[in-house]
Design a protein around this motif. Structure first.
Motif, mmCIF file in Angstrom:
data_model
loop_
_atom_site.group_PDB
_atom_site.id
_atom_site.type_symbol
_atom_site.label_atom_id
_atom_site.label_comp_id
_atom_site.label_asym_id
_atom_site.label_seq_id
_atom_site.Cartn_x
_atom_site.Cartn_y
_atom_site.Cartn_z
ATOM 1 N N GLY A 136 2.363 -20.475 -7.924
ATOM 2 C CA GLY A 136 3.179 -21.488 -8.587
ATOM 3 C C GLY A 136 3.028 -22.853 -7.973
ATOM 4 N N GLU A 137 4.168 -23.529 -7.764
ATOM 5 C CA GLU A 137 4.167 -24.928 -7.352
ATOM 6 C C GLU A 137 3.704 -25.135 -5.915
ATOM 7 O OE1 GLU A 137 7.971 -26.633 -8.066
ATOM 8 O OE2 GLU A 137 7.680 -26.809 -10.232
ATOM 9 N N ASP A 138 3.781 -24.108 -5.068
ATOM 10 C CA ASP A 138 3.357 -24.293 -3.673
ATOM 11 C C ASP A 138 1.842 -24.234 -3.504
ATOM 12 O OD1 ASP A 138 2.855 -21.622 -3.999
ATOM 13 O OD2 ASP A 138 4.280 -20.930 -2.481
ATOM 14 N N GLY A 157 -6.242 -22.955 -1.349
ATOM 15 C CA GLY A 157 -7.459 -23.627 -1.812
ATOM 16 C C GLY A 157 -7.182 -24.592 -2.943
ATOM 17 N N HIS A 158 -6.224 -24.260 -3.793
ATOM 18 C CA HIS A 158 -5.868 -25.156 -4.887
ATOM 19 C C HIS A 158 -5.136 -26.390 -4.359
ATOM 20 C CE1 HIS A 158 -7.098 -23.011 -8.482
ATOM 21 N NE2 HIS A 158 -6.594 -21.887 -8.007
ATOM 22 N N THR A 159 -5.259 -27.491 -5.085
ATOM 23 C CA THR A 159 -4.577 -28.732 -4.717
ATOM 24 C C THR A 159 -3.565 -29.149 -5.776
ATOM 25 O OG1 THR A 159 -6.375 -30.036 -5.699
ATOM 26 C CG2 THR A 159 -6.525 -29.529 -3.349
ATOM 27 N N GLY A 160 -3.204 -28.232 -6.654
ATOM 28 C CA GLY A 160 -2.201 -28.481 -7.685
ATOM 29 C C GLY A 160 -1.469 -27.198 -8.006
ATOM 30 N N SER A 161 -0.426 -27.299 -8.803
ATOM 31 C CA SER A 161 0.334 -26.116 -9.191
ATOM 32 C C SER A 161 -0.577 -25.108 -9.893
ATOM 33 C CB SER A 161 1.482 -26.512 -10.126
ATOM 34 O OG SER A 161 2.405 -27.346 -9.467
ATOM 35 N N ILE A 162 -0.318 -23.833 -9.655
ATOM 36 C CA ILE A 162 -1.116 -22.764 -10.254
ATOM 37 C C ILE A 162 -0.357 -22.222 -11.456
ATOM 38 C CG2 ILE A 162 -2.205 -20.526 -9.855
ATOM 39 C CD1 ILE A 162 -2.282 -21.266 -6.872
ATOM 40 N N PRO A 301 -6.431 -29.624 -16.910
ATOM 41 C CA PRO A 301 -5.693 -28.574 -16.195
ATOM 42 C C PRO A 301 -5.876 -27.222 -16.885
ATOM 43 C CG PRO A 301 -4.331 -30.523 -16.527
ATOM 44 C CD PRO A 301 -5.564 -30.730 -17.339
ATOM 45 N N VAL A 302 -5.924 -26.160 -16.116
ATOM 46 C CA VAL A 302 -6.131 -24.809 -16.648
ATOM 47 C C VAL A 302 -4.770 -24.118 -16.731
ATOM 48 C CG1 VAL A 302 -7.329 -22.624 -16.360
ATOM 49 C CG2 VAL A 302 -8.405 -24.751 -15.586
ATOM 50 N N HIS A 303 -4.286 -23.911 -17.953
ATOM 51 C CA HIS A 303 -2.953 -23.331 -18.155
ATOM 52 C C HIS A 303 -2.997 -21.828 -18.377
ATOM 53 C CE1 HIS A 303 -0.598 -27.071 -18.368
ATOM 54 N NE2 HIS A 303 -1.679 -27.604 -18.891
ATOM 55 N N SER A 304 -4.119 -21.285 -18.825
ATOM 56 C CA SER A 304 -4.183 -19.850 -19.088
ATOM 57 C C SER A 304 -5.615 -19.354 -18.919
ATOM 58 C CB SER A 304 -3.696 -19.540 -20.511
ATOM 59 O OG SER A 304 -3.737 -18.161 -20.777
ATOM 60 N N ILE A 305 -5.759 -18.194 -18.286
ATOM 61 C CA ILE A 305 -7.073 -17.580 -18.116
ATOM 62 C C ILE A 305 -6.959 -16.083 -18.404
ATOM 63 C CG2 ILE A 305 -7.994 -19.216 -16.439
ATOM 64 C CD1 ILE A 305 -7.108 -17.375 -14.239
ATOM 65 N N MET A 306 -8.084 -15.485 -18.804
ATOM 66 C CA MET A 306 -8.143 -14.051 -19.063
ATOM 67 C C MET A 306 -9.462 -13.514 -18.541
ATOM 68 S SD MET A 306 -6.586 -13.689 -22.912
ATOM 69 C CE MET A 306 -6.611 -11.897 -22.801
#
Length: 313
Positions: A136-138, A157-162, A301-306
């Motif tokens: 999430g946000e962390d 590794g991410h630099t934004g909300s997941i 931004p990537v909002h959904s993946i499958m």
């Protein structure tokens, strides 16, 4: 379910069942008091669950317009909901920074997973039902053992909300989509089942090459330090010329000072450029060893993946 129906949720506080044959709304399910943020079908279909701003998640069946179970216990918005593969449990993530596992039959909370420092926006369960991932946000991904409730690890590794998570069919890889415009692949289990995956093997070879390059660079640096220096061979005439140039430099600005100022400006602009992975250098974080691969979108931004159900590698 049965590839004939679609369920949706909305800020109008309802969930709706749609027919994919006639593209019409069949049923409207009411019960939440505030916007509904997420909805998910059970693996066998017919039942589905919703997550809402009213701090509850609810269980529904397609043939009843009212909820069968109300899962209450979160202290803030319930942002996401997913069924366990055996359909006996439901997992929810909340803005209260926790994840909860619920018993569908009893409607009670079985486990509470804490450790995130921000809102939990997405959860995923491995196909074998043993591992759960949350993010999430962390900007971190936490991996949990559902049987014991223990945190198996946290991956950074991410630099934004997941926003989204998805397991591979064998459960060894985890994909994450984020606001930092990247999709990342993670080695979840670090076991023999994961070591044979093409992405894991490629990452292992890259690490071996990097380790070899570091050893070579260290050996070269040691050889350079051991070599005799020619700095002591400067004659007295050059020393005098150096002193005169320093004296002259105290009166007028030298080109070296101007060059340094240009380098400082260029350095500040360089720090704002993207690195090889496409991440802004000023936002770069220490990446976990579990990170296998990074794919960057085109400023989206990537909002959904499958994940596909079969291995296409």
């Amino acid at each position: 379910f049965d590839s004939k129906y679609l369920v949706s949720c909305s800020e109008d506080k309802t969930a709706r069942l749609w027919s994919l044959d006639t593209f019409t709304n069949l049923v409207c399910y009411k019960g939440h008091n505030y916007p509904v943020w997420d909805v998910a079908f059970a693996p066998q279909g017919f039942y589905f669950a919703t997550a809402s701003h009213d701090r509850t998640a609810r269980l529904w069946s397609c043939d009843h317009i009212y909820a069968l179970r109300i899962f209450a216990g979160h202290l803030s918005d319930v942002n996401c909901v997913r069924f366990h593969p055996n359909s006996k449990y439901v997992v929810t993530g909340s803005s209260d920074k926790s994840v909860r596992l619920w018993d569908v039959q009893r409607g009670s909370c079985v486990r509470v997973f804490t450790g995130h420092t921000g809102s939990v926006d997405t959860v995923a369960i491995s196909p074998d039902g043993r591992i759960m991932a949350s993010a999430g946000e962390d900007q971190t991904v936490s991996v949990w053992d559902l049987g014991s409730g223990r945190c198996m690890g946290t991956m950074a590794g991410h630099t934004g909300s997941i926003y989204s998570l998805a397991f591979s069919q064998e459960g060894s890889l985890l994909l994450s989509g984020s606001a930092d415009e990247t999709v990342r692949a993670w080695d979840v289990k670090r076991s023999s089942s994961a070591s044979d995956h093409p992405i894991v093997a490629q990452r292992r070879e890259e690490r071996q090459r990097m380790a070899q390059a570091e050893v070579t660079a260290a050996a070269a640096a040691a050889a350079a330090e051991a070599a005799p220096s020619d700095a002591m061979d400067v004659d007295s005439n050059q020393d005098k010329q150096g002193e005169s140039s320093v004296a002259a430099g105290s009166k007028t600005p030298t080109n070296g000072a101007a060059d340094k100022s240009k380098q400082a400006v260029n350095g500040s602009s360089e720090s704002k450029k993207r690195d090889a992975a496409g991440v802004w250098k000023s936002k770069r974080v220490v990446e976990s060893d579990s990170l296998l691969k990074t794919w960057r979108t085109k400023n989206t931004p990537v909002h959904s993946i499958m994940m596909t159900k079969r291995n296409l590698a």
